[in-house]
Motif scaffolding. Sequence first.
Motif, PDB file in Angstrom:
ATOM      1  N   PHE A 157     -20.733  11.109   1.405  1.00 13.66           N
ATOM      2  CA  PHE A 157     -22.013  11.756   1.155  1.00 13.66           C
ATOM      3  C   PHE A 157     -23.136  10.796   1.481  1.00 13.66           C
ATOM      4  CE2 PHE A 157     -20.539   9.844  -2.767  1.00 13.66           C
ATOM      5  CZ  PHE A 157     -21.638   9.170  -3.263  1.00 13.66           C
ATOM      6  N   ASP A 158     -24.307  11.363   1.672  1.00 14.65           N
ATOM      7  CA  ASP A 158     -25.530  10.589   1.809  1.00 14.65           C
ATOM      8  C   ASP A 158     -26.495  11.139   0.763  1.00 14.65           C
ATOM      9  OD1 ASP A 158     -26.718  12.943   2.835  1.00 14.65           O
ATOM     10  OD2 ASP A 158     -26.421  12.312   4.904  1.00 14.65           O
ATOM     11  N   PRO A 159     -27.673  10.585   0.637  1.00 16.64           N
ATOM     12  CA  PRO A 159     -28.575  11.073  -0.414  1.00 16.64           C
ATOM     13  C   PRO A 159     -28.855  12.575  -0.358  1.00 16.64           C
ATOM     14  CG  PRO A 159     -29.370   8.987   0.424  1.00 16.64           C
ATOM     15  CD  PRO A 159     -28.213   9.401   1.313  1.00 16.64           C
ATOM     16  N   SER A 160     -28.860  13.141   0.832  1.00 16.96           N
ATOM     17  CA  SER A 160     -29.158  14.572   0.943  1.00 16.96           C
ATOM     18  C   SER A 160     -27.991  15.467   0.535  1.00 16.96           C
ATOM     19  CB  SER A 160     -29.593  14.911   2.378  1.00 16.96           C
ATOM     20  OG  SER A 160     -28.494  14.803   3.266  1.00 16.96           O
ATOM     21  N   SER A 161     -26.784  14.926   0.509  1.00 22.08           N
ATOM     22  CA  SER A 161     -25.620  15.758   0.157  1.00 22.08           C
ATOM     23  C   SER A 161     -24.994  15.354  -1.182  1.00 22.08           C
ATOM     24  CB  SER A 161     -24.563  15.689   1.267  1.00 22.08           C
ATOM     25  OG  SER A 161     -24.081  14.365   1.425  1.00 22.08           O
ATOM     26  N   PHE A 162     -25.633  14.436  -1.909  1.00 16.38           N
ATOM     27  CA  PHE A 162     -25.112  14.007  -3.206  1.00 16.38           C
ATOM     28  C   PHE A 162     -25.463  15.032  -4.268  1.00 16.38           C
ATOM     29  CE2 PHE A 162     -25.580  11.641  -7.236  1.00 16.38           C
ATOM     30  CZ  PHE A 162     -24.266  11.241  -7.374  1.00 16.38           C
ATOM     31  N   GLY A 163     -24.468  15.386  -5.077  1.00 11.12           N
ATOM     32  CA  GLY A 163     -24.701  16.335  -6.151  1.00 11.12           C
ATOM     33  C   GLY A 163     -23.471  16.471  -7.027  1.00 11.12           C
ATOM     34  N   PRO A 164     -23.483  17.463  -7.911  1.00  8.70           N
ATOM     35  CA  PRO A 164     -22.384  17.641  -8.867  1.00  8.70           C
ATOM     36  C   PRO A 164     -21.009  17.758  -8.223  1.00  8.70           C
ATOM     37  CG  PRO A 164     -24.229  19.052  -9.455  1.00  8.70           C
ATOM     38  CD  PRO A 164     -24.555  18.437  -8.122  1.00  8.70           C
ATOM     39  N   ASP A 165     -20.927  18.359  -7.032  1.00 10.42           N
ATOM     40  CA  ASP A 165     -19.622  18.497  -6.382  1.00 10.42           C
ATOM     41  C   ASP A 165     -19.054  17.139  -5.979  1.00 10.42           C
ATOM     42  OD1 ASP A 165     -21.768  18.395  -4.478  1.00 10.42           O
ATOM     43  OD2 ASP A 165     -20.438  19.160  -2.916  1.00 10.42           O
ATOM     44  N   LYS A 166     -19.892  16.227  -5.542  1.00  8.96           N
ATOM     45  CA  LYS A 166     -19.429  14.884  -5.160  1.00  8.96           C
ATOM     46  C   LYS A 166     -19.016  14.077  -6.392  1.00  8.96           C
ATOM     47  CE  LYS A 166     -19.923  15.560  -0.824  1.00  8.96           C
ATOM     48  NZ  LYS A 166     -18.746  15.669   0.039  1.00  8.96           N
ATOM     49  N   ILE A 167     -19.756  14.249  -7.489  1.00 10.88           N
ATOM     50  CA  ILE A 167     -19.402  13.582  -8.746  1.00 10.88           C
ATOM     51  C   ILE A 167     -18.046  14.096  -9.235  1.00 10.88           C
ATOM     52  CG2 ILE A 167     -20.031  13.295 -11.178  1.00 10.88           C
ATOM     53  CD1 ILE A 167     -23.009  13.646 -10.171  1.00 10.88           C
ATOM     54  N   LYS A 168     -17.873  15.409  -9.213  1.00 11.52           N
ATOM     55  CA  LYS A 168     -16.604  16.008  -9.643  1.00 11.52           C
ATOM     56  C   LYS A 168     -15.451  15.535  -8.761  1.00 11.52           C
ATOM     57  CE  LYS A 168     -14.284  20.387 -10.408  1.00 11.52           C
ATOM     58  NZ  LYS A 168     -14.253  21.802 -10.121  1.00 11.52           N
ATOM     59  N   GLN A 169     -15.659  15.511  -7.457  1.00  9.97           N
ATOM     60  CA  GLN A 169     -14.601  15.087  -6.547  1.00  9.97           C
ATOM     61  C   GLN A 169     -14.221  13.623  -6.794  1.00  9.97           C
ATOM     62  OE1 GLN A 169     -15.320  15.731  -2.355  1.00  9.97           O
ATOM     63  NE2 GLN A 169     -13.349  14.873  -1.781  1.00  9.97           N
ATOM     64  N   GLN A 170     -15.209  12.754  -7.017  1.00 10.93           N
ATOM     65  CA  GLN A 170     -14.908  11.343  -7.266  1.00 10.93           C
ATOM     66  C   GLN A 170     -14.113  11.205  -8.567  1.00 10.93           C
ATOM     67  OE1 GLN A 170     -15.944   9.265  -4.850  1.00 10.93           O
ATOM     68  NE2 GLN A 170     -15.795   7.207  -5.680  1.00 10.93           N
ATOM     69  N   ALA A 171     -14.510  11.943  -9.597  1.00 10.35           N
ATOM     70  CA  ALA A 171     -13.792  11.898 -10.877  1.00 10.35           C
ATOM     71  C   ALA A 171     -12.348  12.368 -10.694  1.00 10.35           C
ATOM     72  CB  ALA A 171     -14.508  12.749 -11.920  1.00 10.35           C
ATOM     73  N   GLU A 172     -12.154  13.425  -9.911  1.00 18.61           N
ATOM     74  CA  GLU A 172     -10.797  13.927  -9.657  1.00 18.61           C
ATOM     75  C   GLU A 172      -9.972  12.903  -8.885  1.00 18.61           C
ATOM     76  OE1 GLU A 172     -11.567  17.675  -7.719  1.00 18.61           O
ATOM     77  OE2 GLU A 172     -11.970  18.697  -9.631  1.00 18.61           O
ATOM     78  N   LEU A 173     -10.584  12.269  -7.901  1.00 19.28           N
ATOM     79  CA  LEU A 173      -9.862  11.245  -7.140  1.00 19.28           C
ATOM     80  C   LEU A 173      -9.471  10.080  -8.045  1.00 19.28           C
ATOM     81  CD1 LEU A 173     -11.932  11.186  -3.822  1.00 19.28           C
ATOM     82  CD2 LEU A 173      -9.575  12.018  -4.129  1.00 19.28           C
ATOM     83  N   LEU A 174     -10.377   9.668  -8.913  1.00 24.09           N
ATOM     84  CA  LEU A 174     -10.076   8.560  -9.815  1.00 24.09           C
ATOM     85  C   LEU A 174      -8.949   8.923 -10.787  1.00 24.09           C
ATOM     86  CD1 LEU A 174     -13.666   7.223 -10.511  1.00 24.09           C
ATOM     87  CD2 LEU A 174     -11.886   6.192  -9.083  1.00 24.09           C
ATOM     88  N   ALA A 175      -8.858  10.189 -11.139  1.00 26.09           N
ATOM     89  CA  ALA A 175      -7.788  10.630 -12.038  1.00 26.09           C
ATOM     90  C   ALA A 175      -6.450  10.752 -11.309  1.00 26.09           C
ATOM     91  CB  ALA A 175      -8.166  11.966 -12.675  1.00 26.09           C
ATOM     92  N   GLN A 176      -6.476  11.030 -10.009  1.00 23.55           N
ATOM     93  CA  GLN A 176      -5.257  11.308  -9.253  1.00 23.55           C
ATOM     94  C   GLN A 176      -4.688  10.106  -8.512  1.00 23.55           C
ATOM     95  OE1 GLN A 176      -6.633  14.379  -6.637  1.00 23.55           O
ATOM     96  NE2 GLN A 176      -6.779  15.920  -8.249  1.00 23.55           N
ATOM     97  N   LEU A 177      -5.545   9.265  -7.991  1.00 22.80           N
ATOM     98  CA  LEU A 177      -5.092   8.163  -7.141  1.00 22.80           C
ATOM     99  C   LEU A 177      -4.467   7.042  -7.966  1.00 22.80           C
ATOM    100  CD1 LEU A 177      -8.145   7.890  -4.729  1.00 22.80           C
ATOM    101  CD2 LEU A 177      -5.837   8.645  -4.103  1.00 22.80           C
ATOM    102  N   PRO A 178      -3.473   6.366  -7.390  1.00 21.19           N
ATOM    103  CA  PRO A 178      -2.942   5.179  -8.069  1.00 21.19           C
ATOM    104  C   PRO A 178      -4.060   4.136  -8.215  1.00 21.19           C
ATOM    105  CG  PRO A 178      -1.548   5.799  -6.199  1.00 21.19           C
ATOM    106  CD  PRO A 178      -2.784   6.640  -6.126  1.00 21.19           C
ATOM    107  N   SER A 179      -4.072   3.479  -9.352  1.00 25.17           N
ATOM    108  CA  SER A 179      -5.112   2.482  -9.576  1.00 25.17           C
ATOM    109  C   SER A 179      -4.504   1.080  -9.602  1.00 25.17           C
ATOM    110  CB  SER A 179      -5.859   2.779 -10.881  1.00 25.17           C
ATOM    111  OG  SER A 179      -5.012   2.617 -11.992  1.00 25.17           O
ATOM    112  N   PRO A 180      -5.346   0.108  -9.389  1.00 23.50           N
ATOM    113  CA  PRO A 180      -6.789   0.153  -9.290  1.00 23.50           C
ATOM    114  C   PRO A 180      -7.271   0.698  -7.940  1.00 23.50           C
ATOM    115  CG  PRO A 180      -6.026  -2.107  -9.110  1.00 23.50           C
ATOM    116  CD  PRO A 180      -4.833  -1.271  -9.397  1.00 23.50           C
TER     117      PRO A 180
END
Length: 145
Positions: A66-89
Amino acid sequence: MQINTLSDDYSVSPQIDVSDVPSIVQAGFKSVICNRPDQENPEPRQTGAIKAAVQAAGMEFAENVFDPSSFGPDKIKQQAELLAQLPSPVFAYCASGNRCTVVWAFAQAGRIATDHILDATSRAGYQLAHLRPQLEILALNRAED
């Protein structure tokens, strides 16, 4: 390459090169998230090249660009989902690391205290105190859900 740690499970960095992937593996990361659109980069630094190197090194790779013009709740939700799904760190990169930090901060709002979020971002070199009102509103909205 500069790695800035926000939590035990998440670190951010300015734009990486294929040559940085071995260092990312050696640092113990299991997954990489790209938050930078290809149009901001020359071809050798675009997603396809980085993704191929990351996967060849045995790590998971995901995109939430995303860039500043496309940042919004959908990008926040997607990042949270990725953090929950991907192996960490998880290691995330963008132009400076700021974009990765901002999306993490919003994804954590309501999950951890705003003071902890802002302390973590500040220790990593990203000053996001100006986002406190938005983080607190988001945290309050999540508490009501």
